[in-house]
Design an enzyme around this catalytic site. Structure first.
Site, short mmCIF file in Angstrom:
data_model
loop_
_atom_site.label_atom_id
_atom_site.label_comp_id
_atom_site.label_asym_id
_atom_site.label_seq_id
_atom_site.Cartn_x
_atom_site.Cartn_y
_atom_site.Cartn_z
N TRP A 4 0.27 -1.33 59.95
CA TRP A 4 -1.32 -1.03 59.17
C TRP A 4 -1.43 -0.15 59.78
CZ3 TRP A 4 1.85 -3.94 56.27
CH2 TRP A 4 3.16 -4.57 56.20
N ASP A 5 -1.94 0.04 60.83
CA ASP A 5 -2.79 1.01 61.39
C ASP A 5 -2.36 2.98 59.76
OD1 ASP A 5 -5.02 -0.10 63.26
OD2 ASP A 5 -3.12 0.46 64.87
#
Length: 409
Positions: free
Chosen positions: A167-168
């Site tokens: 997700w980062d």
């Protein structure tokens, strides 16, 4: 012969200035990506460094390989962002640049409302943990979305966190996309942009786009834990007679036919299809009967060495790869002979093959540029961007408002 690519073509964001106030992965990755596309990205950190300045992995001397990896090609300014003087200085830098990217959310002094008063056409992109304003990092956001409960061996009853901060990474690329789109809009209209990207929303959107959430909403079923099985088609890992693991995927009818031919199971698979009343030309049917099919293929893999398997599969359309460690990949031809990687002399870290931008533009990969040390560019940026004289910069340094070079650590 191909025409040479103009330097401007591989630096499409040349002339764009961006200030970054960040830590950890998402926004640093965005800033580095924008720098690799030609923008001048100035990362502003507190004196002594943000929370990620010494993050592992580190060298024997304690220098962060991680930090250097995510800040290649940027400029570094160190300032006391707790003091009014430091805040005002950074505000001036942001107003002069016209673009801010940050994941240090909730700071009024560099909020959109405050900064737009200094620069009405400001592009302000802020990453937060959650849409409701709460805090969150990749691993905590991921824990609340279901993925750890379908990751890992099928028989496991406990959650398994991912190693890749997916997700980062996705969020960082969304930030870079948002800046590029906002620049296009500003060039067309003269208007700035206020953009908020909650990390949790990036994860939720992905879970929705890939069908994990609609599967529950529409079918009333939740994804089961499958280990290395590929959901909805045929994909499975196998082990050779000498203990080497392989991942194999047969997405299409051709892939599957080649798999049965190379493993000598064509007749057995046909008999299995007849027994089950299945049509293995349908990938859904291959998925449903995956365990029976895997039982047929496993014998072929277990009776052959890794080299024999590799040679046989190389002559087919089947999608496959050997499982490799990072140590193996680091010396593999896909790194050492890949134009994506070039030798980089990174101060304080050493010389190694570093990736540049992972896309070629006109056949050219923009090469990696060393990351700065904390505060390396404080003096130059203040002089170039704000027109400060040497005496003014000395006064700011002596007052502790900014720091340069070794004094910034």
């Amino acid at each position: 012969m191909a025409e040479p690519v103009a330097s401007s073509a591989i630096r499409p964001l040349a002339g764009v200035r961006i200030v970054e106030i960040s830590s950890f992965v998402a926004v640093p990755l965005a800033g580095m990506t924008l720098a690799q596309l030609g923008a001048e990205v100035v990362r502003v950190d507190p004196i002594g460094g943000a929370a990620d300045y010494h993050r592992w992995p580190v060298t024997d001397a304690g220098e962060s390989i991680y930090w250097a990896g995510l800040n290649k090609g940027k400029r570094s300014v160190a300032a006391d962002m707790r003091s009014p003087e430091g805040q005002q200085l950074v505000q001036r830098l942001i107003a002069e640049a016209g673009v801010l990217i940050t994941n240090v959310a909730g700071r009024q002094w560099h909020s959109y409302d405050v900064l737009a008063g200094l620069r009405p056409d400001l592009i302000h992109v802020e990453v937060s943990g959650r849409a409701d304003g709460g805090t969150g990092v990749d691993y905590t956001v991921n824990a609340g979305l279901g993925f750890p409960l379908v990751t890992g061996p099928a028989q496991l009853a406990t959650p398994v966190n991912h190693v890749l901060p997916a997700w980062d990474v996705s969020c960082g690329l969304y930030v870079a996309l948002a800046v590029s789109a906002a620049l296009r809009h500003r060039d067309s209209t003269g208007e700035g942009a206020r953009i908020s990207i909650p990390l949790e929303n990036v994860a939720l959107a992905t879970a929705g786009n890939l069908g994990f959430l609609p599967e529950v909403m529409i079918n009333g079923t939740s994804r089961e834990r499958l280990g290395n099985t590929l959901y909805g088609t045929y994909g499975q890992n196998f082990t050779s007679s000498d203990g080497v693991a392989f991942m194999l995927v047969a997405l299409t009818g051709r892939h599957f036919r080649d798999l049965t031919e190379v493993t000598g199971t064509t007749k057995a698979v046909a008999a299995l299809a007849e027994a089950f009343g299945a049509d293995f030309a349908d990938e859904g049917q291959r998925y449903i009967h995956r365990d029976a099919l895997t039982g047929l293929f496993t014998l072929w893999f277990s009776e052959r060495t890794a080299d024999e398997i590799s040679a046989a599969l190389s002559g087919t359309s089947v999608l496959w790869e050997r499982y490799r460690s990072f140590a193996e990949v680091a010396v593999d031809a896909r790194v050492v002979d890949n134009p994506l990687f070039t030798p980089l002399e990174q101060p304080r870290i050493g010389t190694y093959l570093a990736p540049g931008l992972p896309m070629s533009i006109g056949g050219v990969y923009p090469a990696a540029v060393p990351a700065p040390a904390l505060g390396d560019d404080t003096t130059a940026v203040l002089a170039e961007h704000l027109g400060l004289g040497a005496d003014e910069i000395v006064a700011l340094t002596e007052s502790g408002t900014v720091a340069t070079g070794t004094d910034a650590k």
